[in-house]
Every structure is written in C-alpha cells, then in structure tokens.
Design an enzyme around this catalytic site. Structure first.
Site, PDB file in Angstrom:
ATOM      1  N   TYR A 145       0.935  -1.022   0.014  1.00 33.97           N
ATOM      2  CA  TYR A 145       0.070   0.080   0.021  1.00 33.97           C
ATOM      3  C   TYR A 145       0.841   1.186   0.056  1.00 33.97           C
ATOM      4  CZ  TYR A 145      -3.711   3.207   1.772  1.00 33.97           C
ATOM      5  OH  TYR A 145      -4.573   4.385   1.820  1.00 33.97           O
ATOM      6  N   LYS A 149       1.280   3.952  -3.070  1.00 32.73           N
ATOM      7  CA  LYS A 149       0.865   5.471  -2.906  1.00 32.73           C
ATOM      8  C   LYS A 149       2.212   6.379  -3.252  1.00 32.73           C
ATOM      9  CE  LYS A 149      -3.373   4.820  -1.898  1.00 32.73           C
ATOM     10  NZ  LYS A 149      -4.560   5.784  -2.808  1.00 32.73           N
TER      11      LYS A 149
HETATM   12  N1  LIG Z   1     -10.173   6.480   4.529  1.00 33.31           N
HETATM   13  C1  LIG Z   1      -9.194   6.929   4.990  1.00 33.31           C
HETATM   14  O1  LIG Z   1      -8.780   6.838   6.210  1.00 33.31           O
HETATM   15  C2  LIG Z   1      -8.101   6.958   4.013  1.00 33.31           C
HETATM   16  C3  LIG Z   1      -6.803   7.293   4.557  1.00 33.31           C
HETATM   17  C4  LIG Z   1      -5.556   7.646   3.598  1.00 33.31           C
HETATM   18  C5  LIG Z   1      -5.874   7.565   2.302  1.00 33.31           C
HETATM   19  N2  LIG Z   1      -7.384   7.063   1.825  1.00 33.31           N
HETATM   20  C6  LIG Z   1      -7.362   6.949   0.454  1.00 33.31           C
HETATM   21  O2  LIG Z   1      -8.605   7.386  -0.016  1.00 33.31           O
HETATM   22  C7  LIG Z   1      -9.379   6.478  -1.135  1.00 33.31           C
HETATM   23  C8  LIG Z   1     -10.496   5.802  -0.720  1.00 33.31           C
HETATM   24  O3  LIG Z   1     -10.411   5.151   0.304  1.00 33.31           O
HETATM   25  P1  LIG Z   1     -11.846   4.469   1.122  1.00 33.31           P
HETATM   26  O4  LIG Z   1     -11.338   4.754   2.673  1.00 33.31           O
HETATM   27  O5  LIG Z   1     -12.885   4.996   0.748  1.00 33.31           O
HETATM   28  O6  LIG Z   1     -11.625   2.936   0.672  1.00 33.31           O
HETATM   29  P2  LIG Z   1     -12.757   2.172   0.183  1.00 33.31           P
HETATM   30  O7  LIG Z   1     -12.011   0.646   0.235  1.00 33.31           O
HETATM   31  O8  LIG Z   1     -14.139   2.316   0.975  1.00 33.31           O
HETATM   32  O9  LIG Z   1     -12.906   2.665  -1.058  1.00 33.31           O
HETATM   33  C9  LIG Z   1     -12.022   2.313  -2.449  1.00 33.31           C
HETATM   34  C10 LIG Z   1     -13.039   2.106  -3.504  1.00 33.31           C
HETATM   35  O10 LIG Z   1     -11.977   1.826  -4.532  1.00 33.31           O
HETATM   36  C11 LIG Z   1     -12.362   0.691  -5.534  1.00 33.31           C
HETATM   37  N3  LIG Z   1     -11.493   0.042  -6.303  1.00 33.31           N
HETATM   38  C12 LIG Z   1     -10.340  -0.312  -5.517  1.00 33.31           C
HETATM   39  N4  LIG Z   1      -9.555  -0.923  -6.532  1.00 33.31           N
HETATM   40  C13 LIG Z   1     -10.233  -0.573  -7.897  1.00 33.31           C
HETATM   41  C14 LIG Z   1      -9.883  -0.564  -8.854  1.00 33.31           C
HETATM   42  N5  LIG Z   1      -8.691  -1.320  -9.471  1.00 33.31           N
HETATM   43  N6  LIG Z   1     -10.636  -0.118 -10.080  1.00 33.31           N
HETATM   44  C15 LIG Z   1     -11.949   0.476  -9.724  1.00 33.31           C
HETATM   45  N7  LIG Z   1     -12.226   0.564  -8.355  1.00 33.31           N
HETATM   46  C16 LIG Z   1     -11.274   0.122  -7.444  1.00 33.31           C
HETATM   47  C17 LIG Z   1     -13.050  -0.236  -4.324  1.00 33.31           C
HETATM   48  O11 LIG Z   1     -14.073  -1.075  -4.971  1.00 33.31           O
HETATM   49  C18 LIG Z   1     -13.705   0.834  -3.415  1.00 33.31           C
HETATM   50  O12 LIG Z   1     -15.244   1.146  -3.903  1.00 33.31           O
HETATM   51  C19 LIG Z   1      -8.033   5.365  -1.248  1.00 33.31           C
HETATM   52  O13 LIG Z   1      -7.253   5.706  -2.356  1.00 33.31           O
HETATM   53  C20 LIG Z   1      -7.208   5.447  -0.183  1.00 33.31           C
HETATM   54  O14 LIG Z   1      -6.011   4.877  -0.181  1.00 33.31           O
HETATM   55  C21 LIG Z   1      -8.484   6.770   2.777  1.00 33.31           C
END
Ligand SMILES: NC(=O)c1ccc[n+]([C@@H]2O[C@H](COP(=O)([O-])OP(=O)(O)OC[C@H]3O[C@@H](n4cnc5c(N)ncnc54)[C@H](O)[C@@H]3O)[C@@H](O)[C@H]2O)c1
Length: 310
Positions: A145, A149
């Site tokens: 991960y 990133k």
């Molecule tokens: N939630 C947090 O605290 C947090 C913190 C840091 C970074 N992020 C980043 O924010 C973004 C969203 O995170 P989240 O918490 O909503 O996670 P989440 O798992 O709820 O959402 C991610 C979405 O991406 C989709 N996805 C994954 N791989 C895919 C692909 N190859 N093609 C199309 N869709 C795909 C999944 O189905 C999911 O709906 C991510 O990039 C994550 O790294 C989130």
C-alpha cells in the site's frame, strides 16, 4: 464541471460524489466494487447529474465526452483489504494512477490523487509535515500500500512536470464516518462494531500508539478546497487532535453504552507508533480547519452502525 471519481462506491469516493453533486457539478463514478458497495451510491441513482460505470481502473479508462476533473480514489484502503489484495493494491496505485493520469491528460482535466499518511510509514518526525520523506519498509507486508501510493505520487509529479498535467495530491490521515464497512479492519469501525455487539474491543499492543481521526465531512471539505486551489505539492488533510488507541476504545465503550471490555493482541508488523498531521499548509493555503470533534463524529458514526449491526 463534470468530474470522474474513481472509487466512487467506496467510503470516501461516495461522500466526495455527494459533495460535488451538492456543489452543482456532474459526477461520473467509476468502481470495480472490489472493496466498495453499490449501497454507498444507491441514493444517487436517478440523479441526472450522476452516472456510474463499473470498471477496473488498472485497465485502460475510457469516458465519453467532456471531463474537467479526474479524482483518483480507487484503492483498497484498510489494512485488512490491502493485505488480502496485495497485487490489486499495487496495480491500482501504479497502473490505475497511470491510466487516470492518461485520461486527465487526454481530456485536459485537472488530476487529483488520493494519497495517504502511510507515505510517511512509521514516522521518525512528529507531527508529519509534507516536507518529511517518510520511513517506509518497502518489503514488509504494508509496503504494497505504502509503496503503491509513493509511486502514485511520483508519477503524478512526473506527469505534472513532464506533460504539464494540472495535478493535486492530498495526503489523507485516518478518516472515519458513516459508510465505513463493518469488518474492514479499521480501528474506528472495528471498535464501534465490537462495542455494539458487546464483544471485546481488540487493542493491538499496549494501546499507547496514537492516531488522529478526521471526520469524513471535514476531510471532504479539505479535498474540495484543495481541488479548487492552485497548490500542486502534496498537502496533508487530517485532524491534528491526537488520541491513543486506548483512549479511542474507552470513548467508544462510553458512547455506545457497551458492556465490552478491552482485550490486548500483539502489534501487527510495521504498525506506526504515532500518527499526527502537521496541517500548517492546509490552514494557510486552503483556509481549512477540521470542525467536528471526535466525540460528535463518533456519535454520528455510531448511529450509522447501529442501523447495520443489531
Ligand atoms: N479512509 C481513510 O482513512 C484513508 C486514509 C488515507 C488514504 N485514503 C485513500 O482514499 C481512497 C479511498 O479510500 P476509502 O477509505 O474510501 O476506501 P474504500 O475501500 O471504501 O474505497 C475504495 C474504492 O476503490 C474501489 N477500487 C479499488 N480498486 C479498484 C480498481 N482497480 N478499479 C476500480 N475501483 C477500485 C473499491 O471497490 C472501493 O469502492 C483510497 O485511495 C485510499 O488509499 C483513505
């Protein structure tokens, strides 16, 4: 504006879709549903401003018509998910980001990358300013991960410098709120679900490791402001109020009125000891400040989970 949001069926992507629609923009949501759910955007079906395309963005991305913004949020994001899906995580961070940048370049759209505080790894600088390069183990289990990133940030800056793509990068710190998945392994959802079921709350290590938790509406506001700003360098968005995991567990037990007790488990490999954003840049450049205190945010999140967990 018409924007593409990848990961729109996920926790953050769905809230971001809501915000863009509320601001009067059109949203094309794209997701392969690997960790997301159609439940998260079910309320948008029938909204003329919203369209959903089921697609894996690690493959070439095609969107017909005008696109003014590409917000790349697709990626497994919780430790449970990315440890189960290591190759998909590496692919969506690398190939997926490349494809999303390619679409932005072809359409002349602004590109926005959802990066993470995990680029700082187990930090040796505290709190973490954007200028800190991080302390990541590339070959540890979490490297899939963190390094995906870090690569995503590198290719975003390369496309900005080499191809002149208009880019933004947000480094998101732990965010919580409704639409997190029960059982997704994130500490807030874990604790709330365990407390509502009166099961033991699993605290890893002695619980003295710290996290700073940002409520989702605050995060989305920071993202929206950054998207509209001129800042191309990575920008931290998160809540700098720091709590130990033990304090979080105790707050969740109190707010849910649970009979749960706290149970200690061994610390996972490369678990960061501390995590707290330095948000000086977000404050000065975006005029952004988190508004929701932990207790208020937890209450809203607990209400959401009460409807799911009974
Ligand atoms: N939630 C947090 O605290 C947090 C913190 C840091 C970074 N992020 C980043 O924010 C973004 C969203 O995170 P989240 O918490 O909503 O996670 P989440 O798992 O709820 O959402 C991610 C979405 O991406 C989709 N996805 C994954 N791989 C895919 C692909 N190859 N093609 C199309 N869709 C795909 C999944 O189905 C999911 O709906 C991510 O990039 C994550 O790294 C989130």
């Amino acid at each position: 504006m018409r924007v593409l949001i990848t990961g729109a069926a996920g926790f953050l992507g769905s809230h971001l879709s809501d915000r863009f629609l509320a601001e009067g923009h059109e949203v094309v949501g794209m997701d392969n549903l690997i960790t997301g759910s159609p439940d998260n955007f079910a309320h948008l079906i029938g909204n003329p401003g919203f369209q959903f395309i089921r697609h894996d963005v690690s493959n070439f991305i095609y969107v017909a018509g005008q696109v003014d913004g590409v917000l790349h949020f697709a990626s497994p994001a919780s430790p449970v998910d990315y440890l189960e899906l290591p190759i998909q995580t590496l692919k969506v961070g690398s190939l997926g980001t490349h494809n999303a940048l390619g679409l932005a370049k072809a359409k002349g759209a602004r590109f926005f990358l959802a990066s993470t505080s995990e680029v700082y790894g187990d930090p040796q600088v505290h709190p973490q300013p954007e200028s800190y390069w991080g302390h990541v183990n590339p070959v540890g289990p979490r490297g899939v991960y963190d390094e995906a990133k870090r690569f995503a940030e590198a290719i975003t800056m390369a496309c900005h410098r080499y191809h002149g793509v208009d880019t933004r990068i947000v480094r998101i710190f732990n965010t919580y709120g409704p639409r997190m998945r029960p059982g997704d392994g994130r500490v807030v959802s874990n604790f709330i679900v365990q407390a509502l079921r009166h099961e033991p709350l699993t605290v890893y290590g002695d619980g003295s490791q710290t996290r700073s938790f940002c409520y989702v509406s605050d995060l989305v506001d920071g993202i929206y402001r950054l998207f509209l700003s001129d800042r191309t360098e990575p920008t931290n968005v998160g809540n700098p109020n720091e709590f130990t995991v033990q304090q979080l567990a105790e707050a969740v037990i109190r707010l849910t009125g649970s009979r749960s007790r706290i149970e200690r488990h061994p610390l996972p490999t490369d678990d960061p000891r501390v995590r707290k954003p330095d948000i000086t840049v977000a404050r000065s450049v975006l005029g952004w400040e988190p508004a929701v205190q932990l207790e208020a945010g937890l209450q809203r999140t607990i209400e959401y989970f009460r409807r799911l967990v009974s």
